[in-house]
Design a protein around this motif. Structure first.
Motif, PDB file in Angstrom:
ATOM      1  N   ILE A   1       0.871  -1.175   0.000  1.00 33.68           N
ATOM      2  CA  ILE A   1       0.000   0.000   0.000  1.00 33.68           C
ATOM      3  C   ILE A   1       0.904   1.220   0.000  1.00 33.68           C
ATOM      4  CG2 ILE A   1      -1.648   1.355   1.350  1.00 33.68           C
ATOM      5  CD1 ILE A   1      -2.825  -1.250   2.365  1.00 33.68           C
TER       6      ILE A   1
ATOM      7  N   GLU B   1      -0.836  -4.713   7.293  1.00 36.12           N
ATOM      8  CA  GLU B   1      -2.120  -4.802   7.998  1.00 36.12           C
ATOM      9  C   GLU B   1      -2.364  -3.549   8.835  1.00 36.12           C
ATOM     10  OE1 GLU B   1      -4.363  -6.897   7.404  1.00 36.12           O
ATOM     11  OE2 GLU B   1      -3.158  -8.206   6.132  1.00 36.12           O
TER      12      GLU B   1
ATOM     13  N   ARG C   1      -3.471  -0.910   6.478  1.00 34.43           N
ATOM     14  CA  ARG C   1      -4.884  -1.073   6.124  1.00 34.43           C
ATOM     15  C   ARG C   1      -5.788  -0.534   7.229  1.00 34.43           C
ATOM     16  NH1 ARG C   1      -3.653  -7.092   3.696  1.00 34.43           N
ATOM     17  NH2 ARG C   1      -3.361  -6.422   1.517  1.00 34.43           N
TER      18      ARG C   1
ATOM     19  N   MET D   1      -8.390   0.321   4.554  1.00 34.72           N
ATOM     20  CA  MET D   1      -8.252  -0.409   3.277  1.00 34.72           C
ATOM     21  C   MET D   1      -8.212  -1.913   3.509  1.00 34.72           C
ATOM     22  SD  MET D   1      -5.597   1.776   0.932  1.00 34.72           S
ATOM     23  CE  MET D   1      -5.748   0.586  -0.400  1.00 34.72           C
ATOM     24  N   TRP D   2      -9.064  -2.429   4.346  1.00 32.41           N
ATOM     25  CA  TRP D   2      -9.033  -3.842   4.695  1.00 32.41           C
ATOM     26  C   TRP D   2      -9.165  -4.729   3.459  1.00 32.41           C
ATOM     27  CZ3 TRP D   2     -11.819  -0.160   7.469  1.00 32.41           C
ATOM     28  CH2 TRP D   2     -11.294   0.111   8.744  1.00 32.41           C
TER      29      TRP D   2
ATOM     30  N   SER E   1      -4.932  -3.603  -1.645  1.00 31.42           N
ATOM     31  CA  SER E   1      -3.548  -3.155  -1.853  1.00 31.42           C
ATOM     32  C   SER E   1      -3.538  -2.235  -3.067  1.00 31.42           C
ATOM     33  CB  SER E   1      -2.613  -4.347  -2.101  1.00 31.42           C
ATOM     34  OG  SER E   1      -2.726  -5.308  -1.080  1.00 31.42           O
TER      35      SER E   1
END
Length: 409
Positions: free
Chosen positions: A99, A205, A208, A213-214, A217
């Motif tokens: 990310i 993680e 995220r 942004m669960w 990517s």
């Protein structure tokens, strides 16, 4: 034809000194050209390998348009279908999701804009060597912890140290403003100013969670066994990606500036190669002109007894082919030994030169390659130039009249 070959070969050695000097000039030019191009291509390969291992990877899977306009809204989902396609990629060494965004990092009264990269520490080791660039402290231990790696220049600007706590602030995927507190686990030094001054690495993680942004990517970086695997891997992935919105980019598409730097240096090499080839052309031209001029009376006699003019021209061209071939062959043999030696035993610069090279992101190494394409291209080029240089003396022989040749002094 056999008679013409014998005549050309014997004529070549009537003046041994001149022929040997021309042969040596061609051999040296061939050796210098092969050596120079081999070193250039070998050094390019070393630096490309080093650069893709620093951060980008050999290939990247990105959403459509992300390269030109990188935003959090353009995402890649590393789901089962994509993993299946990646696992079957020819030459695959590893892959990792990332990310990437921008934010603000703060420590006490100091705040700086920073590029935030969320990574998976374990899978990242199979793609890049970020873990080997840790200058102080340690690498990230997990993808969901609250440790952070900073570029060493960024940490110096913050006036922070390993173990200190900092705050990271960034706008999330849903437009909300996220902030988290991190402990500085270490500082990394890449030798690339932009990265060292404004880059922070956190677990993917955790990124995220910070960016809402669960499961998403921005990039999937891919490592391969070598540069030769880039084209087949790109072609395979382009055909087998599960989403038409995903695009496969090669290292040079991800880093166009780096490719342009190599292209500029390559132009310089081609310029010097052109100078060498021109010198060879004039050397061959001079030798053949002198050789032909000395034999005008001989040619005149040959013409007067009925020898066709075309055969005299053929003899002159064969002389050029023989001396060029011998020179190119000798240069290739010497060039192979030189390039193979430098390929097996690269020259490494130390002290200030090595440090300056690394500061600009280049490996302080001179290495060559024995790529057959270099030998073939250089050989064909010099042979072509040699035959081209023969046209002037060949034309003089073609226009020679028997009586003028006999009276020539």
């Amino acid at each position: 034809m056999k008679l013409l070959i014998k005549l050309a070969w014997r004529n070549l050695w009537r003046n041994r000194r001149r022929s040997l000097l021309t042969l040596l000039a061609i051999a040296f030019a061939t050796l210098a050209s092969i050596g120079m191009r081999g070193i250039q291509h070998g050094t390019y390969a070393v630096n490309i390998e080093n650069t893709v291992r620093i951060l980008s990877g050999y290939l990247q899977i990105q959403p459509e348009g992300y390269q030109k306009n990188p935003t959090l809204n353009k995402v890649v989902r590393l789901n089962g279908e994509l993993k299946e396609a990646l696992d079957k990629t020819p030459g695959l060494k590893g892959y990792t999701p990332r990310i990437s965004t921008f934010g603000l990092v703060s420590y006490l009264d100091n705040s700086f804009g920073t590029s935030i990269m969320g990574i998976d520490p374990e899978s990242e080791k199979s793609v890049t060597n970020i873990h080997e660039k840790v200058k102080e402290g340690e690498f990230l231990k997990s993808s969901d912890g609250f440790d952070i790696l900073l570029g060493y220049k960024l940490m110096e600007n913050l006036k922070a140290e390993v173990g200190d706590e900092i705050v990271l602030l960034s706008q999330g995927y849903d437009g909300s403003l996220g902030n988290l507190k991190f402990r500085i686990a270490g500082a990394v030094k890449f030798g690339i100013q932009d990265v060292d001054v404004m880059t922070a690495f956190i677990g993917i993680e955790t990124a995220r969670e910070l960016l809402a942004m669960w499961g998403k990517s921005n990039i999937v970086a891919i490592s391969l066994n070598g540069l030769d695997d880039v084209a087949p891997a790109r072609d395979y992935l382009t055909t087998n990606l599960p989403d038409d919105n995903y695009k496969v980019l090669t290292w040079n598409e991800v880093m166009p500036d780096f490719e342009q730097t190599i292209a500029l240096d390559n132009v310089t090499g081609l310029f010097f190669l052109t100078i060498l080839v021109i010198i060879v052309a004039f050397g061959i031209l001079n030798t053949l002109l002198m050789s032909v001029s000395e034999r005008f009376r001989e040619f005149g006699v040959s013409l007067s007894i009925g020898m066709p003019q075309v055969k005299l021209v053929a003899v002159v061209i064969l002389e050029s082919v023989f001396i060029s071939f011998l020179g190119v062959l000798s240069g290739n043999i010497c060039g192979y030994f030189l390039n193979s030696h430098l390929a097996a035993n690269p020259i490494t610069f130390g002290n200030e030169v090595g440090e300056i090279s690394q500061e600009y992101g280049f490996m302080p190494i001179i290495q060559s390659t024995t790529d057959p394409g270099i030998f073939i291209n250089i050989s064909l080029l010099i042979m072509f130039i040699a035959i081209l240089a023969t046209l002037i003396p060949a034309y003089k022989v073609y226009r020679l009249e028997a009586l003028k040749g006999i009276r020539y002094t």
